[in-house]
Design a protein around this motif. Structure first.
Motif, PDB file in Angstrom:
ATOM      1  N   PHE A 197      92.883 176.768 -36.458  1.00 41.99           N
ATOM      2  CA  PHE A 197      92.533 176.234 -35.626  1.00 41.99           C
ATOM      3  C   PHE A 197      93.486 175.347 -34.350  1.00 41.99           C
ATOM      4  O   PHE A 197      95.199 176.637 -35.074  1.00 41.99           O
ATOM      5  CB  PHE A 197      92.608 174.983 -36.525  1.00 41.99           C
ATOM      6  CG  PHE A 197      91.474 175.006 -37.863  1.00 41.99           C
ATOM      7  CD1 PHE A 197      89.936 174.779 -37.402  1.00 41.99           C
ATOM      8  CD2 PHE A 197      92.187 175.568 -38.470  1.00 41.99           C
ATOM      9  CE1 PHE A 197      89.004 175.140 -38.620  1.00 41.99           C
ATOM     10  CE2 PHE A 197      91.111 175.827 -39.498  1.00 41.99           C
ATOM     11  CZ  PHE A 197      89.750 175.351 -39.641  1.00 41.99           C
ATOM     12  N   PRO A 198      92.864 175.526 -33.140  1.00 44.44           N
ATOM     13  CA  PRO A 198      93.850 174.990 -31.989  1.00 44.44           C
ATOM     14  C   PRO A 198      95.386 174.720 -33.079  1.00 44.44           C
ATOM     15  O   PRO A 198      95.253 173.749 -33.024  1.00 44.44           O
ATOM     16  CB  PRO A 198      93.402 174.745 -31.675  1.00 44.44           C
ATOM     17  CG  PRO A 198      91.837 174.215 -31.540  1.00 44.44           C
ATOM     18  CD  PRO A 198      91.660 174.847 -32.928  1.00 44.44           C
ATOM     19  N   LEU A 199      96.451 175.228 -32.342  1.00 40.40           N
ATOM     20  CA  LEU A 199      97.967 174.984 -32.418  1.00 40.40           C
ATOM     21  C   LEU A 199      97.937 173.261 -31.873  1.00 40.40           C
ATOM     22  O   LEU A 199      98.220 172.524 -32.757  1.00 40.40           O
ATOM     23  CB  LEU A 199      99.065 175.465 -31.970  1.00 40.40           C
ATOM     24  CG  LEU A 199      98.881 176.897 -32.861  1.00 40.40           C
ATOM     25  CD1 LEU A 199      99.985 177.934 -32.302  1.00 40.40           C
ATOM     26  CD2 LEU A 199      99.181 177.114 -34.113  1.00 40.40           C
ATOM     27  N   ALA A 200      97.688 173.347 -30.799  1.00 36.54           N
ATOM     28  CA  ALA A 200      96.884 171.170 -30.416  1.00 36.54           C
ATOM     29  C   ALA A 200      96.521 170.425 -31.440  1.00 36.54           C
ATOM     30  O   ALA A 200      97.363 169.448 -30.997  1.00 36.54           O
ATOM     31  CB  ALA A 200      96.771 171.693 -29.077  1.00 36.54           C
ATOM     32  N   ASN A 201      95.667 171.165 -32.494  1.00 35.21           N
ATOM     33  CA  ASN A 201      95.483 170.123 -32.796  1.00 35.21           C
ATOM     34  C   ASN A 201      95.776 169.934 -34.327  1.00 35.21           C
ATOM     35  O   ASN A 201      95.186 169.373 -35.496  1.00 35.21           O
ATOM     36  CB  ASN A 201      93.792 170.617 -32.866  1.00 35.21           C
ATOM     37  CG  ASN A 201      92.929 170.205 -32.045  1.00 35.21           C
ATOM     38  OD1 ASN A 201      93.865 169.454 -30.992  1.00 35.21           O
ATOM     39  ND2 ASN A 201      91.293 170.819 -32.065  1.00 35.21           N
ATOM     40  N   THR A 202      96.775 171.103 -34.569  1.00 35.56           N
ATOM     41  CA  THR A 202      97.140 171.040 -35.798  1.00 35.56           C
ATOM     42  C   THR A 202      98.830 169.975 -36.286  1.00 35.56           C
ATOM     43  O   THR A 202      99.770 170.164 -35.342  1.00 35.56           O
ATOM     44  CB  THR A 202      98.190 172.363 -36.235  1.00 35.56           C
ATOM     45  OG1 THR A 202      97.353 172.846 -35.937  1.00 35.56           O
ATOM     46  CG2 THR A 202      98.923 172.427 -37.066  1.00 35.56           C
ATOM     47  N   ILE A 203      98.166 168.900 -37.226  1.00 33.45           N
ATOM     48  CA  ILE A 203      98.988 167.659 -36.577  1.00 33.45           C
ATOM     49  C   ILE A 203     100.664 167.495 -37.123  1.00 33.45           C
ATOM     50  O   ILE A 203     101.353 167.115 -36.864  1.00 33.45           O
ATOM     51  CB  ILE A 203      98.698 166.289 -37.559  1.00 33.45           C
ATOM     52  CG1 ILE A 203      98.258 166.501 -38.433  1.00 33.45           C
ATOM     53  CG2 ILE A 203      97.482 165.976 -37.105  1.00 33.45           C
ATOM     54  CD1 ILE A 203      97.865 165.384 -40.053  1.00 33.45           C
TER      55      ILE A 203
END
Length: 341
Positions: A197-203
């Motif tokens: 999953f995109p790192l930008a979407n990893t909270i």
């Protein structure tokens, strides 16, 4: 007949809509105590005696023993009804990707899709590899990191139980068991460079590595502790969430190693760092080192299972709060020190 069928269809639709109605933050908060109490000492012990048992041969990265352990973890998720992301429980790391490991490695994954913000993903990680068999001696790795491995599995079990009752987390959760930590954080490095999953979407990443023992710094009187490392390095929100997650548990949160200049460099020595270096808020729960650290004596009979349960509860509470918060944790700090292991 058509009128009857229409009435049944309409009723089913209304029930479906009612069940999919978003839960309030207050509802999630009300359910937290109920589900954290379901974390089971007996279940943790049962799973650890398997993960750190002789049949897993010490789970050396890329070995037959690690393959057995990976298959066991994947089957555990399958039996719970937790799928892998994209219907795949394994992220294969091809042989010779890293010079330190000749064989093929695999990260093992379970995934629960979020109900309201499925594109945002919380990662809960632990490494499942250890030292293998050396000079004919089994290095079982019960604490390092069998304890973290079964902790993630138990957290997943309780999230799945809640999901079956209609209480699905708002955000998606990736239960990530990485390989090759003992060789240099290799599995988490590979994941961070080839994210599912995109790192930008990893909270955020909650990483647990050794949570079943007591270290040199604590006594019988101060045994109910856990080291908290990294929560305040990047995000005040994450720091506050861990504090709030512990409010009803009352574990001594020991921050002595939560320092980029700590001489032990623990912040840089476990898998959370491969998320943190990408500016993803990350916290590492850890019990410190002891006489059996990286020794054949790190066996399941020496685990203090009441402490393993308590620390797993803290992991679960932190995950529950992050997954169900109104907003993802904000990155409001910067840590730039380079890592060496």
């Amino acid at each position: 007949m058509r009128q009857i069928l229409f009435a049944i269809t309409l009723a089913a639709t209304l029930v479906s809509c009612n069940n999919s109605k978003p839960l309030s933050t207050e509802k999630y908060e009300q359910h937290l105590v109920k589900y954290t109490d379901k974390i089971s000492e007996a279940e943790l012990k049962k799973q650890l005696y398997t993960i750190a048992g002789p049949e897993m041969e010490g789970r050396n990265a890329g070995s037959a023993g690690e393959i057995k352990a990976g298959n066991y973890i994947a089957n555990y998720y399958k039996e719970l009804g937790i799928n892998g992301p994209n219907n795949n429980y394994f992220q294969v790391i091809p042989a010779a990707t890293f010079s330190r490991v000749k064989g093929e490695m695999r990260n093992v994954m379970g995934f629960i899709k979020g109900s309201e913000k499925p594109e945002e993903v919380l990662v809960i990680s632990a490494h499942y590899d250890h030292e293998g068999i050396k000079d004919g001696k089994l290095y079982a790795g019960a604490d390092d990191d069998g304890s973290g491995t079964v902790g993630v599995m138990e957290v997943a079990r309780i999230f799945r139980e809640a999901e079956k009752k209609g209480i699905r987390p708002k955000r998606s959760i990736l239960f990530l068991h990485v390989s090759g930590e003992e060789k240099g954080l290799l599995g988490s490095k590979y994941y961070s460079e080839h994210p599912i999953f995109p790192l930008a979407n990893t909270i955020a990443d909650i990483n647990i590595d050794m949570i079943g023992r007591v270290d040199y710094e604590h006594t019988k009187e101060t045994r109910d502790f856990v080291y908290v490392i990294g929560s305040n390095m990047l995000s005040t929100d994450l720091y506050n969430t861990v504090k709030a997650a512990n409010k009803d548990l009352g574990i001594n949160l020991d921050y002595r190693y939560d320092d980029p200049n700590d001489k032990n460099r623990f912040y840089y020595r476990s898998d959370h760092y491969n998320f943190a270096k990408h500016n993803i808020p990350s916290v590492f729960f850890f019990n410190g080192v002891h006489d059996d650290y990286h020794q054949p004596g790190d066996t399941p009979d020496k685990i203090e299972y009441d402490l393993l349960r308590r620390r797993t509860q803290l992991t679960f509470n932190t995950a529950w709060m992050l997954a169900n918060a109104e907003n993802r944790p904000v990155v409001d700090k910067e840590t730039t020190m380079p890592a060496t292991r």
